[in-house]
Design a protein around this motif. Structure first.
Motif, PDB file in Angstrom:
ATOM      1  N   ASN A 140       1.547  -9.742   9.643  1.00  0.00           N
ATOM      2  CA  ASN A 140       1.738  -8.957   8.423  1.00  0.00           C
ATOM      3  C   ASN A 140       3.166  -9.121   7.936  1.00  0.00           C
ATOM      4  OD1 ASN A 140      -0.902  -7.840   8.518  1.00  0.00           O
ATOM      5  ND2 ASN A 140      -0.213  -6.306   9.987  1.00  0.00           N
ATOM      6  N   GLY A 141       3.342  -9.154   6.632  1.00  0.00           N
ATOM      7  CA  GLY A 141       4.674  -9.272   6.042  1.00  0.00           C
ATOM      8  C   GLY A 141       4.891  -8.201   4.987  1.00  0.00           C
ATOM      9  N   GLU A 142       6.134  -7.782   4.836  1.00  0.00           N
ATOM     10  CA  GLU A 142       6.461  -6.751   3.848  1.00  0.00           C
ATOM     11  C   GLU A 142       7.699  -7.162   3.061  1.00  0.00           C
ATOM     12  OE1 GLU A 142       6.192  -2.126   4.184  1.00  0.00           O
ATOM     13  OE2 GLU A 142       8.191  -2.702   4.898  1.00  0.00           O
ATOM     14  N   GLY A 143       7.647  -6.954   1.767  1.00  0.00           N
ATOM     15  CA  GLY A 143       8.784  -7.225   0.900  1.00  0.00           C
ATOM     16  C   GLY A 143       9.114  -5.998   0.078  1.00  0.00           C
ATOM     17  N   LYS A 144      10.396  -5.632  -0.011  1.00  0.00           N
ATOM     18  CA  LYS A 144      10.823  -4.452  -0.758  1.00  0.00           C
ATOM     19  C   LYS A 144      11.902  -4.822  -1.771  1.00  0.00           C
ATOM     20  CE  LYS A 144       9.857  -0.903   2.743  1.00  0.00           C
ATOM     21  NZ  LYS A 144      10.436   0.218   3.533  1.00  0.00           N
ATOM     22  N   VAL A 145      11.739  -4.273  -2.969  1.00  0.00           N
ATOM     23  CA  VAL A 145      12.739  -4.441  -4.017  1.00  0.00           C
ATOM     24  C   VAL A 145      13.066  -3.052  -4.554  1.00  0.00           C
ATOM     25  CG1 VAL A 145      13.256  -5.409  -6.282  1.00  0.00           C
ATOM     26  CG2 VAL A 145      11.896  -6.724  -4.646  1.00  0.00           C
ATOM     27  N   LYS A 162      10.693  -3.893 -16.265  1.00  0.00           N
ATOM     28  CA  LYS A 162      10.535  -5.228 -15.691  1.00  0.00           C
ATOM     29  C   LYS A 162       9.722  -5.167 -14.395  1.00  0.00           C
ATOM     30  CE  LYS A 162      14.970  -6.783 -17.587  1.00  0.00           C
ATOM     31  NZ  LYS A 162      16.312  -7.354 -17.270  1.00  0.00           N
ATOM     32  N   LEU A 163       8.727  -4.296 -14.388  1.00  0.00           N
ATOM     33  CA  LEU A 163       7.941  -4.072 -13.174  1.00  0.00           C
ATOM     34  C   LEU A 163       7.265  -5.346 -12.671  1.00  0.00           C
ATOM     35  CD1 LEU A 163       6.796  -2.118 -11.066  1.00  0.00           C
ATOM     36  CD2 LEU A 163       4.920  -1.627 -12.652  1.00  0.00           C
ATOM     37  N   LEU A 164       6.668  -6.115 -13.562  1.00  0.00           N
ATOM     38  CA  LEU A 164       5.954  -7.332 -13.145  1.00  0.00           C
ATOM     39  C   LEU A 164       6.907  -8.325 -12.473  1.00  0.00           C
ATOM     40  CD1 LEU A 164       3.568  -7.948 -16.192  1.00  0.00           C
ATOM     41  CD2 LEU A 164       3.029  -6.902 -13.980  1.00  0.00           C
ATOM     42  N   GLN A 165       8.117  -8.429 -13.012  1.00  0.00           N
ATOM     43  CA  GLN A 165       9.118  -9.334 -12.416  1.00  0.00           C
ATOM     44  C   GLN A 165       9.499  -8.877 -11.013  1.00  0.00           C
ATOM     45  OE1 GLN A 165      12.612  -9.939 -14.880  1.00  0.00           O
ATOM     46  NE2 GLN A 165      13.904 -10.224 -13.077  1.00  0.00           N
ATOM     47  N   HIS A 166       9.687  -7.583 -10.838  1.00  0.00           N
ATOM     48  CA  HIS A 166      10.059  -7.055  -9.527  1.00  0.00           C
ATOM     49  C   HIS A 166       8.901  -7.151  -8.527  1.00  0.00           C
ATOM     50  CE1 HIS A 166      13.733  -5.883 -11.326  1.00  0.00           C
ATOM     51  NE2 HIS A 166      13.257  -4.844 -11.988  1.00  0.00           N
ATOM     52  N   GLN A 167       7.678  -6.974  -9.006  1.00  0.00           N
ATOM     53  CA  GLN A 167       6.518  -7.126  -8.124  1.00  0.00           C
ATOM     54  C   GLN A 167       6.411  -8.559  -7.611  1.00  0.00           C
ATOM     55  OE1 GLN A 167       3.425  -5.700 -10.760  1.00  0.00           O
ATOM     56  NE2 GLN A 167       3.218  -3.793  -9.625  1.00  0.00           N
ATOM     57  N   ARG A 225       6.548  -9.758  -3.674  1.00  0.00           N
ATOM     58  CA  ARG A 225       5.497 -10.567  -3.024  1.00  0.00           C
ATOM     59  C   ARG A 225       6.084 -11.783  -2.318  1.00  0.00           C
ATOM     60  NH1 ARG A 225       2.293  -8.816  -7.632  1.00  0.00           N
ATOM     61  NH2 ARG A 225       3.116 -10.510  -8.918  1.00  0.00           N
ATOM     62  N   LYS A 226       7.058 -12.420  -2.966  1.00  0.00           N
ATOM     63  CA  LYS A 226       7.696 -13.592  -2.342  1.00  0.00           C
ATOM     64  C   LYS A 226       8.431 -13.192  -1.067  1.00  0.00           C
ATOM     65  CE  LYS A 226       8.281 -16.006  -6.741  1.00  0.00           C
ATOM     66  NZ  LYS A 226       9.258 -16.489  -7.760  1.00  0.00           N
ATOM     67  N   LEU A 227       9.092 -12.043  -1.116  1.00  0.00           N
ATOM     68  CA  LEU A 227       9.796 -11.562   0.072  1.00  0.00           C
ATOM     69  C   LEU A 227       8.811 -11.232   1.193  1.00  0.00           C
ATOM     70  CD1 LEU A 227      12.460  -9.226  -1.574  1.00  0.00           C
ATOM     71  CD2 LEU A 227      12.849 -11.465  -0.516  1.00  0.00           C
ATOM     72  N   ALA A 228       7.624 -10.721   0.835  1.00  0.00           N
ATOM     73  CA  ALA A 228       6.616 -10.394   1.843  1.00  0.00           C
ATOM     74  C   ALA A 228       6.111 -11.649   2.550  1.00  0.00           C
ATOM     75  CB  ALA A 228       5.449  -9.648   1.185  1.00  0.00           C
ATOM     76  N   ILE A 229       5.902 -12.716   1.796  1.00  0.00           N
ATOM     77  CA  ILE A 229       5.465 -13.980   2.393  1.00  0.00           C
ATOM     78  C   ILE A 229       6.548 -14.547   3.311  1.00  0.00           C
ATOM     79  CG2 ILE A 229       4.910 -16.388   1.898  1.00  0.00           C
ATOM     80  CD1 ILE A 229       2.579 -14.596   1.436  1.00  0.00           C
ATOM     81  N   LYS A 230       7.803 -14.479   2.863  1.00  0.00           N
ATOM     82  CA  LYS A 230       8.906 -14.954   3.708  1.00  0.00           C
ATOM     83  C   LYS A 230       9.000 -14.151   4.998  1.00  0.00           C
ATOM     84  CE  LYS A 230      11.837 -16.738  -0.025  1.00  0.00           C
ATOM     85  NZ  LYS A 230      13.138 -16.607  -0.741  1.00  0.00           N
ATOM     86  N   ILE A 255       9.747  -0.901  -4.919  1.00  0.00           N
ATOM     87  CA  ILE A 255       8.530  -1.687  -5.154  1.00  0.00           C
ATOM     88  C   ILE A 255       8.242  -2.472  -3.886  1.00  0.00           C
ATOM     89  CG2 ILE A 255       7.455  -3.449  -6.587  1.00  0.00           C
ATOM     90  CD1 ILE A 255       9.544  -2.618  -8.756  1.00  0.00           C
ATOM     91  N   THR A 256       7.088  -2.210  -3.292  1.00  0.00           N
ATOM     92  CA  THR A 256       6.750  -2.795  -1.997  1.00  0.00           C
ATOM     93  C   THR A 256       5.515  -3.684  -2.092  1.00  0.00           C
ATOM     94  OG1 THR A 256       7.623  -0.826  -0.891  1.00  0.00           O
ATOM     95  CG2 THR A 256       6.242  -2.292   0.422  1.00  0.00           C
ATOM     96  N   ALA A 257       5.577  -4.826  -1.446  1.00  0.00           N
ATOM     97  CA  ALA A 257       4.423  -5.730  -1.334  1.00  0.00           C
ATOM     98  C   ALA A 257       4.104  -5.922   0.144  1.00  0.00           C
ATOM     99  CB  ALA A 257       4.723  -7.070  -1.995  1.00  0.00           C
ATOM    100  N   ASN A 258       2.826  -5.818   0.496  1.00  0.00           N
ATOM    101  CA  ASN A 258       2.376  -6.027   1.877  1.00  0.00           C
ATOM    102  C   ASN A 258       1.302  -7.104   1.907  1.00  0.00           C
ATOM    103  OD1 ASN A 258       3.653  -3.737   3.602  1.00  0.00           O
ATOM    104  ND2 ASN A 258       2.963  -2.714   1.759  1.00  0.00           N
ATOM    105  N   VAL A 259       1.446  -8.050   2.825  1.00  0.00           N
ATOM    106  CA  VAL A 259       0.485  -9.141   2.933  1.00  0.00           C
ATOM    107  C   VAL A 259       0.084  -9.364   4.394  1.00  0.00           C
ATOM    108  CG1 VAL A 259       1.301 -10.368   0.878  1.00  0.00           C
ATOM    109  CG2 VAL A 259       2.334 -10.853   3.097  1.00  0.00           C
ATOM    110  N   SER A 260      -1.089  -9.899   4.556  1.00  0.00           N
ATOM    111  CA  SER A 260      -1.553 -10.375   5.860  1.00  0.00           C
ATOM    112  C   SER A 260      -1.795 -11.878   5.724  1.00  0.00           C
ATOM    113  CB  SER A 260      -2.851  -9.667   6.277  1.00  0.00           C
ATOM    114  OG  SER A 260      -2.646  -8.282   6.400  1.00  0.00           O
ATOM    115  N   VAL A 261      -1.168 -12.655   6.618  1.00  0.00           N
ATOM    116  CA  VAL A 261      -1.237 -14.111   6.512  1.00  0.00           C
ATOM    117  C   VAL A 261      -1.680 -14.717   7.833  1.00  0.00           C
ATOM    118  CG1 VAL A 261       0.005 -16.205   5.825  1.00  0.00           C
ATOM    119  CG2 VAL A 261       0.703 -13.988   4.891  1.00  0.00           C
ATOM    120  N   SER A 262      -2.547 -15.710   7.746  1.00  0.00           N
ATOM    121  CA  SER A 262      -2.958 -16.492   8.917  1.00  0.00           C
ATOM    122  C   SER A 262      -2.385 -17.895   8.794  1.00  0.00           C
ATOM    123  CB  SER A 262      -4.483 -16.562   9.020  1.00  0.00           C
ATOM    124  OG  SER A 262      -5.026 -15.271   9.231  1.00  0.00           O
TER     125      SER A 262
END
Length: 229
Positions: free
Chosen positions: A30-35, A143-148, A152-157, A218-225
């Motif tokens: 799992n990855g998390e990105g916060k802005v 600029k919510l879409l830009q921050h989202q 998301r990119k930070l969550a993948i990283k 603004i937080t993005a959470n991902v699950s990656v395999s």
């Protein structure tokens, strides 16, 4: 005999196919990105509510108050596109104890204020003109879409960094991602009201700040395999 030969042939083919299937080594993380950003606009949902025994009078009083509210909003230089009537209602309410019917009229206006320095002045004016219910106040970013996207990119990283940490001690490497699941939610903070100004502040003529705006997280959470090489 032919049936036996056919059966053995099918069994042999099935066993051979099964041996060829290999399980792909992979890791799931799992990855998390916060802005964090300071909001640059606020959305206010405000209501005029009027009660009485006569439906016509109640509706008239409610309309007059909302008319004053809308004129005040226009006078405050809020662009026409940034405020709108959201809901209008007139409902009977029957009192079974008194066996009487009263009426409740409501009108709700939604305002987007892009100059946060005018927040206190606007809220005070709304109440003075007849608003008696604040249903919701949310601080937002234009600029919510830009921050989202950045979150998301930070969550993948973050997910890839975690995967690399886990496999580094195994002498393996993280390969391509084979599945990605987005589990993100957007959160808008509510206003935090400060204490009323003291008598000393009144005497000194100091301005009254009624809230601490804070930041939007603004937080993005991902699950990656990932495939392991």
């Amino acid at each position: 005999m032919k049936k036996l030969v056919l059966f053995l042939t099918i069994m042999f083919m099935t066993m051979s196919y099964g041996q060829e299937i290999k399980q792909v080594p992979q890791i799931n993380v799992n990855g998390e990105g916060k802005v964090k950003v300071a909001p640059d606009q606020v959305c206010i949902s405000a209501t005029v509510e009027t009660k009485g025994n006569n439906a016509k009078d109640v509706k008239k009083q409610n309309d007059e108050k909302m008319d004053a509210v809308l004129k005040f909003i226009k006078k405050s230089n809020v662009p026409t596109a940034d405020f709108k009537t959201k809901q209008v209602a007139l409902n009977p309410q029957y009192d079974y104890d008194k066996k009487k019917t009263s009426y409740n009229a409501t009108q709700t206006v939604e305002i987007v204020l892009r100059d946060l320095s005018k927040y206190d002045e606007l809220m005070e004016g709304l109440v003075q003109q007849g608003i008696n219910r604040i249903d919701n106040v949310s601080f937002e970013s234009s600029k919510l879409l830009q921050h989202q996207s950045e979150a998301r990119k930070l969550a993948i990283k973050d997910a890839k960094a975690k995967a690399e940490d886990y496999v580094s001690v195994l002498g393996q490497k993280v390969g391509k991602a084979i599945t990605i699941s987005d589990n993100s939610q957007v959160y808008h903070p509510r206003p935090v009201y400060a204490a009323m100004k003291t008598e000393m502040m009144d005497a000194a003529g100091a301005s009254n700040e009624t809230l601490a705006i804070g930041e939007i997280e603004i937080t993005a959470n991902v699950s990656v395999s990932f495939i392991l090489d």
